[in-house]
Write a protein that holds these residues in place. Structure first.
Motif, PDB file in Angstrom:
ATOM      1  N   LYS A   5       0.851  -1.188   0.000  1.00  0.00           N
ATOM      2  CA  LYS A   5       0.000   0.000   0.000  1.00  0.00           C
ATOM      3  C   LYS A   5       0.888   1.240   0.000  1.00  0.00           C
ATOM      4  N   PRO A   6       1.216   1.771  -1.194  1.00  0.00           N
ATOM      5  CA  PRO A   6       2.024   2.989  -1.231  1.00  0.00           C
ATOM      6  C   PRO A   6       1.214   4.192  -0.767  1.00  0.00           C
ATOM      7  N   ASN A   7       1.913   5.191  -0.241  1.00  0.00           N
ATOM      8  CA  ASN A   7       1.264   6.450   0.117  1.00  0.00           C
ATOM      9  C   ASN A   7       1.303   7.370  -1.098  1.00  0.00           C
ATOM     10  N   VAL A   8       0.144   7.730  -1.608  1.00  0.00           N
ATOM     11  CA  VAL A   8       0.062   8.611  -2.775  1.00  0.00           C
ATOM     12  C   VAL A   8      -0.879   9.762  -2.443  1.00  0.00           C
ATOM     13  N   HIS A   9      -0.333  10.966  -2.445  1.00  0.00           N
ATOM     14  CA  HIS A   9      -1.125  12.166  -2.189  1.00  0.00           C
ATOM     15  C   HIS A   9      -1.137  13.005  -3.463  1.00  0.00           C
ATOM     16  N   MET A  10      -2.320  13.445  -3.869  1.00  0.00           N
ATOM     17  CA  MET A  10      -2.435  14.260  -5.078  1.00  0.00           C
ATOM     18  C   MET A  10      -3.029  15.623  -4.764  1.00  0.00           C
ATOM     19  N   PHE A  11      -2.532  16.623  -5.489  1.00  0.00           N
ATOM     20  CA  PHE A  11      -3.050  17.975  -5.409  1.00  0.00           C
ATOM     21  C   PHE A  11      -3.331  18.455  -6.828  1.00  0.00           C
ATOM     22  N   VAL A  12      -4.348  19.287  -6.982  1.00  0.00           N
ATOM     23  CA  VAL A  12      -4.585  19.936  -8.270  1.00  0.00           C
ATOM     24  C   VAL A  12      -4.423  21.436  -8.058  1.00  0.00           C
ATOM     25  N   ALA A  13      -3.663  22.062  -8.941  1.00  0.00           N
ATOM     26  CA  ALA A  13      -3.359  23.481  -8.791  1.00  0.00           C
ATOM     27  C   ALA A  13      -3.189  24.106 -10.164  1.00  0.00           C
ATOM     28  N   LYS A  73     -19.071  24.684 -14.118  1.00  0.00           N
ATOM     29  CA  LYS A  73     -19.411  23.880 -15.283  1.00  0.00           C
ATOM     30  C   LYS A  73     -19.189  24.699 -16.558  1.00  0.00           C
ATOM     31  N   GLY A  74     -18.518  24.101 -17.528  1.00  0.00           N
ATOM     32  CA  GLY A  74     -18.226  24.771 -18.789  1.00  0.00           C
ATOM     33  C   GLY A  74     -16.851  25.390 -18.848  1.00  0.00           C
ATOM     34  N   ASP A  75     -16.177  25.527 -17.701  1.00  0.00           N
ATOM     35  CA  ASP A  75     -14.832  26.113 -17.688  1.00  0.00           C
ATOM     36  C   ASP A  75     -13.830  25.191 -18.377  1.00  0.00           C
ATOM     37  N   ARG A  76     -12.905  25.803 -19.098  1.00  0.00           N
ATOM     38  CA  ARG A  76     -11.765  25.074 -19.657  1.00  0.00           C
ATOM     39  C   ARG A  76     -10.518  25.576 -18.943  1.00  0.00           C
ATOM     40  N   LEU A  77      -9.826  24.675 -18.253  1.00  0.00           N
ATOM     41  CA  LEU A  77      -8.727  25.087 -17.391  1.00  0.00           C
ATOM     42  C   LEU A  77      -7.418  24.406 -17.764  1.00  0.00           C
ATOM     43  N   ASP A  78      -6.341  25.192 -17.664  1.00  0.00           N
ATOM     44  CA  ASP A  78      -4.991  24.637 -17.655  1.00  0.00           C
ATOM     45  C   ASP A  78      -4.594  24.489 -16.191  1.00  0.00           C
ATOM     46  N   PHE A  79      -4.197  23.290 -15.807  1.00  0.00           N
ATOM     47  CA  PHE A  79      -3.817  23.067 -14.415  1.00  0.00           C
ATOM     48  C   PHE A  79      -2.843  21.897 -14.346  1.00  0.00           C
ATOM     49  N   ALA A  80      -2.281  21.705 -13.176  1.00  0.00           N
ATOM     50  CA  ALA A  80      -1.332  20.608 -12.972  1.00  0.00           C
ATOM     51  C   ALA A  80      -1.863  19.664 -11.906  1.00  0.00           C
ATOM     52  N   VAL A  81      -1.624  18.388 -12.118  1.00  0.00           N
ATOM     53  CA  VAL A  81      -1.841  17.387 -11.074  1.00  0.00           C
ATOM     54  C   VAL A  81      -0.470  17.062 -10.490  1.00  0.00           C
ATOM     55  N   PHE A  82      -0.355  17.235  -9.196  1.00  0.00           N
ATOM     56  CA  PHE A  82       0.915  16.999  -8.513  1.00  0.00           C
ATOM     57  C   PHE A  82       0.763  15.766  -7.623  1.00  0.00           C
ATOM     58  N   ASP A 141      10.366  24.360  -8.197  1.00  0.00           N
ATOM     59  CA  ASP A 141      10.784  23.842  -6.891  1.00  0.00           C
ATOM     60  C   ASP A 141       9.672  23.019  -6.236  1.00  0.00           C
ATOM     61  N   TYR A 142       8.638  22.676  -7.023  1.00  0.00           N
ATOM     62  CA  TYR A 142       7.498  21.863  -6.592  1.00  0.00           C
ATOM     63  C   TYR A 142       6.563  22.593  -5.625  1.00  0.00           C
ATOM     64  N   SER A 143       6.705  23.904  -5.503  1.00  0.00           N
ATOM     65  CA  SER A 143       5.752  24.650  -4.686  1.00  0.00           C
ATOM     66  C   SER A 143       4.440  24.796  -5.458  1.00  0.00           C
ATOM     67  N   ILE A 144       3.334  24.606  -4.752  1.00  0.00           N
ATOM     68  CA  ILE A 144       2.007  24.576  -5.372  1.00  0.00           C
ATOM     69  C   ILE A 144       1.365  25.953  -5.293  1.00  0.00           C
ATOM     70  N   LYS A 145       0.901  26.464  -6.440  1.00  0.00           N
ATOM     71  CA  LYS A 145       0.266  27.772  -6.509  1.00  0.00           C
ATOM     72  C   LYS A 145      -1.198  27.608  -6.921  1.00  0.00           C
ATOM     73  N   GLN A 146      -2.076  28.294  -6.235  1.00  0.00           N
ATOM     74  CA  GLN A 146      -3.506  28.329  -6.537  1.00  0.00           C
ATOM     75  C   GLN A 146      -4.139  26.933  -6.598  1.00  0.00           C
ATOM     76  N   PRO A 147      -4.077  26.181  -5.516  1.00  0.00           N
ATOM     77  CA  PRO A 147      -4.775  24.891  -5.501  1.00  0.00           C
ATOM     78  C   PRO A 147      -6.285  25.106  -5.562  1.00  0.00           C
ATOM     79  N   PHE A 148      -7.009  24.134  -6.098  1.00  0.00           N
ATOM     80  CA  PHE A 148      -8.461  24.262  -6.195  1.00  0.00           C
ATOM     81  C   PHE A 148      -9.099  22.879  -6.111  1.00  0.00           C
ATOM     82  N   GLY A 149     -10.384  22.870  -5.815  1.00  0.00           N
ATOM     83  CA  GLY A 149     -11.115  21.613  -5.750  1.00  0.00           C
ATOM     84  C   GLY A 149     -12.489  21.693  -6.375  1.00  0.00           C
ATOM     85  N   VAL A 150     -12.899  22.922  -6.764  1.00  0.00           N
ATOM     86  CA  VAL A 150     -14.211  23.141  -7.369  1.00  0.00           C
ATOM     87  C   VAL A 150     -14.051  24.066  -8.568  1.00  0.00           C
TER      88      VAL A 150
END
Length: 204
Positions: free
Chosen positions: A89-97, A115-124, A103-112
């Motif tokens: 059971k590996p530990n896997v944590h994901m963030f969307v920002a 509807k209809g938005d088209r977004l450029d974002f990263a899954v970390f 330097d792997y610092s996360i900017k502007q994380p979001f969770g909501v």
């Protein structure tokens, strides 16, 4: 390599947490034993005619290892030479920002999203305690209807106990509901992917 069909794991009913089994004659019998109903996180697991179901032996539930492990997002592997099943059971944590810096610092994380938005974002993804070699991993995004709307695969082909991995996506959120980001691992080239972590993005 697939785990043999009859490979099972016996667990005492009193030890169940997120997973539970309930025995009753209404579930029928399997090779002379009473079948048990298997629930994982409030979802019933079903078995085909060729599958070994959950059943009871002397008051303990006997459960298929692969079904239970993968339902709890763990990796399972069978060593036929040693007649040994391994569960990891590996530990896997994901963030969307909206941005992840070099330097792997996360900017502007979001969770909501709207509807209809088209977004450029990263899954970390932050992975550790991965104590088995793997062939590859995959990050996929699914719509509320279960359609895969984006995916990215990375071949590793070796041992990587811990690592961080960001990847950019561009997605249009056309539906209302829960979009699910899944991180999956393939243990060897011929095996299927196993989901080991999920992250939800709400579309309103």
């Amino acid at each position: 390599m697939k785990v043999p069909r009859l490979l099972t794991l016996a667990l005492s009913l009193s030890l169940f947490g997120a997973a539970g089994a309930y025995a009753n004659s209404l579930w029928g019998e399997y090779e002379g034993f009473a079948k048990a109903k298997l629930m994982v996180n409030n979802e019933e697991k079903t078995f085909g005619e060729a599958d070994t179901p959950a059943f009871l032996v002397k008051g303990s539930a006997v459960l298929p290892v692969r079904v239970l492990s993968e339902s709890l997002q763990a990796l399972v592997k069978w060593d036929d030479a040693k007649k040994t099943v391994s569960i990891q059971k590996p530990n896997v944590h994901m963030f969307v920002a909206k941005k992840v810096d070099n330097d792997y610092s996360i900017k502007q994380p979001f969770g909501v999203v709207k509807k209809g938005d088209r977004l450029d974002f990263a899954v970390f993804a932050q992975v550790d305690n991965l104590q088995t070699p793997i062939y590859s991993f995959q990050i996929s995004i699914y719509s509320p209807e279960g359609e895969q709307v984006a995916t990215h695969e990375k071949v590793v082909n070796g041992q990587r106990e811990s690592f961080w991995y960001p990847w950019p996506f561009n997605v249009t959120f056309n539906e209302s509901g829960k979009y699910v980001v899944k991180f999956s691992i393939k243990q060897d080239e011929s095996s299927a992917y196993t989901v080991v972590s999920e992250k939800v993005i709400g579309s309103e």
